[in-house]
Design a protein around this motif. Structure first.
Motif, PDB file in Angstrom:
ATOM      1  N   SER A 169       0.642  -9.163 -22.227  1.00  0.00           N
ATOM      2  CA  SER A 169      -0.208 -10.237 -21.734  1.00  0.00           C
ATOM      3  C   SER A 169      -1.575 -10.130 -22.396  1.00  0.00           C
ATOM      4  CB  SER A 169      -0.343 -10.132 -20.214  1.00  0.00           C
ATOM      5  OG  SER A 169      -1.251 -11.090 -19.716  1.00  0.00           O
ATOM      6  N   ALA A 170      -2.056 -11.244 -22.935  1.00  0.00           N
ATOM      7  CA  ALA A 170      -3.326 -11.237 -23.657  1.00  0.00           C
ATOM      8  C   ALA A 170      -3.922 -12.637 -23.614  1.00  0.00           C
ATOM      9  CB  ALA A 170      -3.099 -10.806 -25.110  1.00  0.00           C
ATOM     10  N   PRO A 171      -5.247 -12.757 -23.805  1.00  0.00           N
ATOM     11  CA  PRO A 171      -5.861 -14.084 -23.870  1.00  0.00           C
ATOM     12  C   PRO A 171      -5.201 -14.941 -24.937  1.00  0.00           C
ATOM     13  CG  PRO A 171      -7.548 -12.372 -23.730  1.00  0.00           C
ATOM     14  CD  PRO A 171      -6.246 -11.668 -23.932  1.00  0.00           C
ATOM     15  N   ALA A 172      -5.171 -16.240 -24.719  1.00  0.00           N
ATOM     16  CA  ALA A 172      -4.473 -17.153 -25.626  1.00  0.00           C
ATOM     17  C   ALA A 172      -4.998 -17.050 -27.052  1.00  0.00           C
ATOM     18  CB  ALA A 172      -4.605 -18.587 -25.118  1.00  0.00           C
ATOM     19  N   ARG A 173      -6.280 -16.818 -27.220  1.00  0.00           N
ATOM     20  CA  ARG A 173      -6.828 -16.763 -28.579  1.00  0.00           C
ATOM     21  C   ARG A 173      -6.343 -15.546 -29.348  1.00  0.00           C
ATOM     22  NH1 ARG A 173     -11.057 -13.268 -29.661  1.00  0.00           N
ATOM     23  NH2 ARG A 173     -12.125 -12.310 -27.891  1.00  0.00           N
ATOM     24  N   SER A 182       6.112 -14.674 -30.847  1.00  0.00           N
ATOM     25  CA  SER A 182       4.661 -14.622 -30.999  1.00  0.00           C
ATOM     26  C   SER A 182       4.260 -13.239 -31.476  1.00  0.00           C
ATOM     27  CB  SER A 182       3.963 -14.943 -29.664  1.00  0.00           C
ATOM     28  OG  SER A 182       4.317 -13.992 -28.669  1.00  0.00           O
ATOM     29  N   THR A 183       3.030 -13.128 -31.924  1.00  0.00           N
ATOM     30  CA  THR A 183       2.467 -11.853 -32.357  1.00  0.00           C
ATOM     31  C   THR A 183       0.999 -11.847 -32.002  1.00  0.00           C
ATOM     32  OG1 THR A 183       2.338 -10.307 -34.219  1.00  0.00           O
ATOM     33  CG2 THR A 183       1.813 -12.610 -34.680  1.00  0.00           C
ATOM     34  N   LEU A 184       0.375 -10.676 -32.072  1.00  0.00           N
ATOM     35  CA  LEU A 184      -1.031 -10.552 -31.721  1.00  0.00           C
ATOM     36  C   LEU A 184      -1.923 -10.747 -32.940  1.00  0.00           C
ATOM     37  CD1 LEU A 184      -0.908  -7.435 -29.353  1.00  0.00           C
ATOM     38  CD2 LEU A 184      -1.186  -9.829 -28.688  1.00  0.00           C
ATOM     39  N   ARG A 185      -3.044 -11.386 -32.712  1.00  0.00           N
ATOM     40  CA  ARG A 185      -4.075 -11.535 -33.744  1.00  0.00           C
ATOM     41  C   ARG A 185      -4.778 -10.188 -33.930  1.00  0.00           C
ATOM     42  NH1 ARG A 185      -7.831 -16.039 -35.097  1.00  0.00           N
ATOM     43  NH2 ARG A 185      -6.572 -17.322 -33.709  1.00  0.00           N
ATOM     44  N   ASP A 186      -5.187  -9.890 -35.169  1.00  0.00           N
ATOM     45  CA  ASP A 186      -6.002  -8.707 -35.402  1.00  0.00           C
ATOM     46  C   ASP A 186      -7.303  -8.819 -34.625  1.00  0.00           C
ATOM     47  OD1 ASP A 186      -4.050  -7.886 -37.158  1.00  0.00           O
ATOM     48  OD2 ASP A 186      -5.219  -8.286 -38.976  1.00  0.00           O
ATOM     49  N   GLY A 187      -7.819  -7.679 -34.178  1.00  0.00           N
ATOM     50  CA  GLY A 187      -9.105  -7.657 -33.512  1.00  0.00           C
ATOM     51  C   GLY A 187     -10.217  -7.302 -34.480  1.00  0.00           C
ATOM     52  N   PRO A 188     -11.452  -7.256 -34.025  1.00  0.00           N
ATOM     53  CA  PRO A 188     -12.559  -6.866 -34.901  1.00  0.00           C
ATOM     54  C   PRO A 188     -12.428  -5.448 -35.446  1.00  0.00           C
ATOM     55  CG  PRO A 188     -13.385  -7.946 -32.931  1.00  0.00           C
ATOM     56  CD  PRO A 188     -11.923  -7.700 -32.701  1.00  0.00           C
ATOM     57  N   SER A 189     -11.804  -4.557 -34.669  1.00  0.00           N
ATOM     58  CA  SER A 189     -11.695  -3.149 -35.074  1.00  0.00           C
ATOM     59  C   SER A 189     -10.294  -2.739 -35.500  1.00  0.00           C
ATOM     60  CB  SER A 189     -12.145  -2.237 -33.923  1.00  0.00           C
ATOM     61  OG  SER A 189     -13.493  -2.458 -33.597  1.00  0.00           O
ATOM     62  N   PHE A 190      -9.261  -3.273 -34.841  1.00  0.00           N
ATOM     63  CA  PHE A 190      -7.893  -2.831 -35.082  1.00  0.00           C
ATOM     64  C   PHE A 190      -7.041  -3.958 -35.652  1.00  0.00           C
ATOM     65  CE2 PHE A 190      -9.114  -0.380 -31.110  1.00  0.00           C
ATOM     66  CZ  PHE A 190      -9.517   0.749 -31.811  1.00  0.00           C
ATOM     67  N   ALA A 191      -6.061  -3.573 -36.467  1.00  0.00           N
ATOM     68  CA  ALA A 191      -5.093  -4.525 -37.003  1.00  0.00           C
ATOM     69  C   ALA A 191      -3.765  -4.338 -36.272  1.00  0.00           C
ATOM     70  CB  ALA A 191      -4.905  -4.321 -38.501  1.00  0.00           C
ATOM     71  N   ASN A 192      -3.077  -5.438 -36.048  1.00  0.00           N
ATOM     72  CA  ASN A 192      -1.822  -5.408 -35.310  1.00  0.00           C
ATOM     73  C   ASN A 192      -0.681  -4.964 -36.218  1.00  0.00           C
ATOM     74  OD1 ASN A 192       0.360  -5.887 -33.620  1.00  0.00           O
ATOM     75  ND2 ASN A 192       0.390  -8.080 -34.046  1.00  0.00           N
ATOM     76  N   ASN A 193      -0.076  -3.826 -35.907  1.00  0.00           N
ATOM     77  CA  ASN A 193       1.094  -3.342 -36.639  1.00  0.00           C
ATOM     78  C   ASN A 193       2.386  -3.701 -35.920  1.00  0.00           C
ATOM     79  OD1 ASN A 193       1.468  -1.838 -39.164  1.00  0.00           O
ATOM     80  ND2 ASN A 193       2.644  -0.411 -37.916  1.00  0.00           N
ATOM     81  N   THR A 194       2.283  -4.362 -34.773  1.00  0.00           N
ATOM     82  CA  THR A 194       3.381  -4.812 -33.899  1.00  0.00           C
ATOM     83  C   THR A 194       4.252  -3.682 -33.392  1.00  0.00           C
ATOM     84  OG1 THR A 194       5.090  -5.231 -35.575  1.00  0.00           O
ATOM     85  CG2 THR A 194       3.487  -7.001 -35.185  1.00  0.00           C
ATOM     86  N   ASP A 195       3.741  -2.470 -33.335  1.00  0.00           N
ATOM     87  CA  ASP A 195       4.523  -1.356 -32.809  1.00  0.00           C
ATOM     88  C   ASP A 195       3.567  -0.376 -32.143  1.00  0.00           C
ATOM     89  OD1 ASP A 195       3.314  -0.170 -34.997  1.00  0.00           O
ATOM     90  OD2 ASP A 195       5.163   0.073 -36.159  1.00  0.00           O
ATOM     91  N   ASP A 337     -14.150   3.102 -26.203  1.00  0.00           N
ATOM     92  CA  ASP A 337     -14.843   2.582 -25.033  1.00  0.00           C
ATOM     93  C   ASP A 337     -14.123   1.303 -24.617  1.00  0.00           C
ATOM     94  OD1 ASP A 337     -16.502   1.629 -23.088  1.00  0.00           O
ATOM     95  OD2 ASP A 337     -18.301   1.503 -24.360  1.00  0.00           O
ATOM     96  N   VAL A 338     -13.199   1.428 -23.685  1.00  0.00           N
ATOM     97  CA  VAL A 338     -12.340   0.304 -23.315  1.00  0.00           C
ATOM     98  C   VAL A 338     -13.166  -0.867 -22.788  1.00  0.00           C
ATOM     99  CG1 VAL A 338     -10.498  -0.439 -21.755  1.00  0.00           C
ATOM    100  CG2 VAL A 338     -10.340   1.775 -22.901  1.00  0.00           C
ATOM    101  N   GLY A 339     -14.212  -0.575 -22.058  1.00  0.00           N
ATOM    102  CA  GLY A 339     -15.010  -1.643 -21.456  1.00  0.00           C
ATOM    103  C   GLY A 339     -15.697  -2.538 -22.461  1.00  0.00           C
ATOM    104  N   ASP A 342     -13.237  -5.787 -27.752  1.00  0.00           N
ATOM    105  CA  ASP A 342     -12.855  -7.183 -27.821  1.00  0.00           C
ATOM    106  C   ASP A 342     -11.459  -7.340 -27.211  1.00  0.00           C
ATOM    107  OD1 ASP A 342     -13.394  -9.910 -29.526  1.00  0.00           O
ATOM    108  OD2 ASP A 342     -11.258  -9.410 -29.507  1.00  0.00           O
ATOM    109  N   PRO A 343     -11.186  -8.438 -26.498  1.00  0.00           N
ATOM    110  CA  PRO A 343      -9.867  -8.596 -25.867  1.00  0.00           C
ATOM    111  C   PRO A 343      -8.698  -8.492 -26.851  1.00  0.00           C
ATOM    112  CG  PRO A 343     -11.392 -10.214 -24.983  1.00  0.00           C
ATOM    113  CD  PRO A 343     -12.103  -9.533 -26.113  1.00  0.00           C
ATOM    114  N   CYS A 344      -8.888  -8.919 -28.094  1.00  0.00           N
ATOM    115  CA  CYS A 344      -7.788  -8.823 -29.065  1.00  0.00           C
ATOM    116  C   CYS A 344      -7.538  -7.376 -29.477  1.00  0.00           C
ATOM    117  CB  CYS A 344      -8.070  -9.696 -30.281  1.00  0.00           C
ATOM    118  SG  CYS A 344      -8.154 -11.469 -29.897  1.00  0.00           S
ATOM    119  N   ASP A 345      -8.595  -6.574 -29.578  1.00  0.00           N
ATOM    120  CA  ASP A 345      -8.411  -5.147 -29.814  1.00  0.00           C
ATOM    121  C   ASP A 345      -7.710  -4.490 -28.629  1.00  0.00           C
ATOM    122  OD1 ASP A 345      -9.463  -4.762 -32.405  1.00  0.00           O
ATOM    123  OD2 ASP A 345     -11.517  -4.709 -31.634  1.00  0.00           O
TER     124      ASP A 345
END
Length: 531
Positions: A169-173, A182-195, A337-339, A342-345
């Protein structure tokens, strides 16, 4: 990390130093495509004007020029290759790895560099956001989506069908549709490897400036690159001194034990996917814990692989191990720092943690470094070294030639290293020479590549398919009779690259370049705008 806007203030001393280093390195001329034998010919392209915008990565610092065997002149590295001096290349690779993880301004040096999200602001092409992207040339959504598309489009001997992981579950953006879901968008810090692996694509200041200043992050630039020469191959290049990294991290829960499969050096994959999920190939694991005090040395741990499916659609199921307990001190590790994420990260971390230990990533959980690709443009054909963590770091060929580095701090010796600089292995049985089997098990095998693969061969294939070109994804297959296979010596002017734009050993350029949004009309959407 900061924005890319210019600031009207005096540059701090470290930025002035960076600009001087960039200018000095850019003083080397870029070279032309290589010879048919796989070596790189002399030649000249126009000198790049490199101006690094300090607002992009304000804490970025380059690898120190003293004490780490870096940088080396192109002639020096090419001399190692010509003399087949494998030991010297490996000493250099180890030194790079140790240097990258030395602490600068409170963090490992590389963590202050720019990310692919910063370098490719148009990666998610708005015109293609509602449909799945093709395998090449159109800015696929993520590392994982590209992996799935390449598996479907190319020869099974190069890209093997692997598992699929559920999207949390993640924000629509942060969620992008694909042909299969579907797949996840890369975040500002992390790239989605889908695993489970938490990925990144990281650039030093010179590499970042090369991409941004030449607008190599824009598809129109790649489409406009002339196709020249007898095989009609186009070329774009990053500046000498560029360094590109692909770190891979594994989540570790704040308490208890987290299973981490470790590579045991298998040499056969049976023609099937050989990633860490396969316990018959990765038959050993460690139990990573933040607290080693007074605990047992062996525990039973489970890798749940929650919701993970096999290529045939059936659930993969959990793997259980009797595992040696190891502490965080055996790794390069840090606590996000989880707090402030970015939501995508955060969605990428949740996807990883759900499969690794059955729950979302929480405050107090850690990331540990399990692998890193390191590519440096110290020669026109780049240098490739790739490290991966091992519970037995002093065993096997990939432990060889580790130099004494008195200034090095941290657990750099707990990793093994594969390296390939383009030194062909001797031919045998009348067969042509090969670059040999040199790969990172956490990176290549999880990407669906076979065990018999080579980092340089893979990255040599990085290319963009121009609009209207006759070139297509068949250049990724061994069905083409001109293709030397995944460990063969692959020359830059091989006919498989006809009508393609070669992207200087970089997959990020063809896979992440996008289309900037059209400029807004004056007054559009503002006060008093007419409809």
């Amino acid at each position: 990390m900061g924005t890319m806007s210019a600031r009207g203030r005096r540059l701090p001393l470290i930025v002035v130093v960076l600009l001087l280093i960039g200018a000095a390195v850019a003083g080397f001329w870029l070279t032309s495509p290589g010879r048919a034998d796989g070596s790189v010919a002399g030649g000249q392209l126009p000198l790049l004007s490199l101006t690094f915008n300090p607002a992009a990565c304000p804490k970025a610092a380059n690898i120190p020029a003293q004490g780490w065997d870096y940088p080396q002149a192109a002639a020096t590295v090419e001399g190692w290759v010509a003399r087949r001096n494998v030991v010297r290349t490996r000493v250099h690779g180890w030194s790079l790895w140790a240097a990258l993880n030395q602490v600068v301004q409170g963090e490992p040096l590389w963590r202050n560099w720019c990310t692919s999200t910063q370098a490719y602001p148009y990666q998610y092409d708005p015109s293609a956001s509602a449909k799945a992207r093709p395998a090449t040339g159109d800015g696929l959504a993520s590392l994982g989506a590209r992996r799935a598309a390449l598996t479907a489009a190319s020869d099974p001997s190069i890209n093997l069908a692997g598992p699929s992981y559920p999207v949390p579950s993640a924000p629509a953006r942060c969620v992008i549709p694909t042909k299969t879901g579907s797949t996840l968008r890369d975040g500002p810090s992390f790239a989605n490897n889908t695993d489970i692996l938490v990925a990144g694509v990281i650039y030093n200041p010179i590499a970042y400036a090369s991409i941004v200043n030449q607008q190599l992050n824009v598809k129109k630039t790649l489409n406009g690159t002339p196709l020249t020469g007898p095989n009609r191959i186009g070329n774009v290049e990053l500046a000498p001194g560029s360094v590109v990294l692909k770190p891979m991290m594994w989540p570790v829960k704040a308490t208890g034990y987290t299973a981490l499969p470790v590579w045991t050096g298998k040499q056969q994959d049976g023609g099937r996917y050989a990633g860490y999920e396969r316990k018959d190939i990765w038959n050993r694991a460690v139990a990573v814990t933040p607290d080693r005090a007074g605990g047992p040395s062996i525990v039973k741990v489970q890798l749940p692989l929650t919701g993970v499916k096999r290529p045939d659609g059936t659930l993969w199921g959990a793997n259980t191990y009797d595992a040696q307990v190891v502490g965080l001190d055996r790794f390069y590790a840090y606590k996000p720092d989880v707090g402030s994420l970015d939501p995508c990260d955060k969605a990428i971390l949740d996807q990883s943690a759900n499969a690794a230990y059955g729950r979302s990533f929480r405050s107090g959980d850690y990331l540990v470094m399990v692998a890193m690709h390191i590519a440096t443009k110290e020669q026109p054909a780049w240098t490739f070294q790739s490290v991966y963590w091992s519970d037995r770091p002093n065993e096997g060929a990939n432990s060889a030639d580790r130099p004494p580095l008195p200034a090095a701090r941290g657990p750099w010796r707990n990793y093994l290293m594969a390296a390939t600089y383009g030194i062909p292995e001797a031919s045998y049985g009348g067969r042509p020479p090969v670059w040999g089997v040199h790969f990172n098990p956490y990176i290549e095998l999880a990407a669906g590549h076979p065990i018999s693969t080579n980092c340089m061969n893979c990255h040599m294939r990085g290319a963009f398919v121009p609009t209207g070109s006759s070139g297509n994804a068949t250049y990724l297959t061994t069905k083409n009779t001109d293709d030397p296979g995944p460990i063969g010596v692959l020359a830059p002017n091989n006919p498989i690259f006809a009508d393609l734009v070669k992207t200087d050993f970089q997959w990020s350029l063809p896979n992440r370049a996008g289309t900037p949004p059209p400029p807004r009309r004056a007054g559009a959407g503002g006060a008093g705008a007419r409809k």
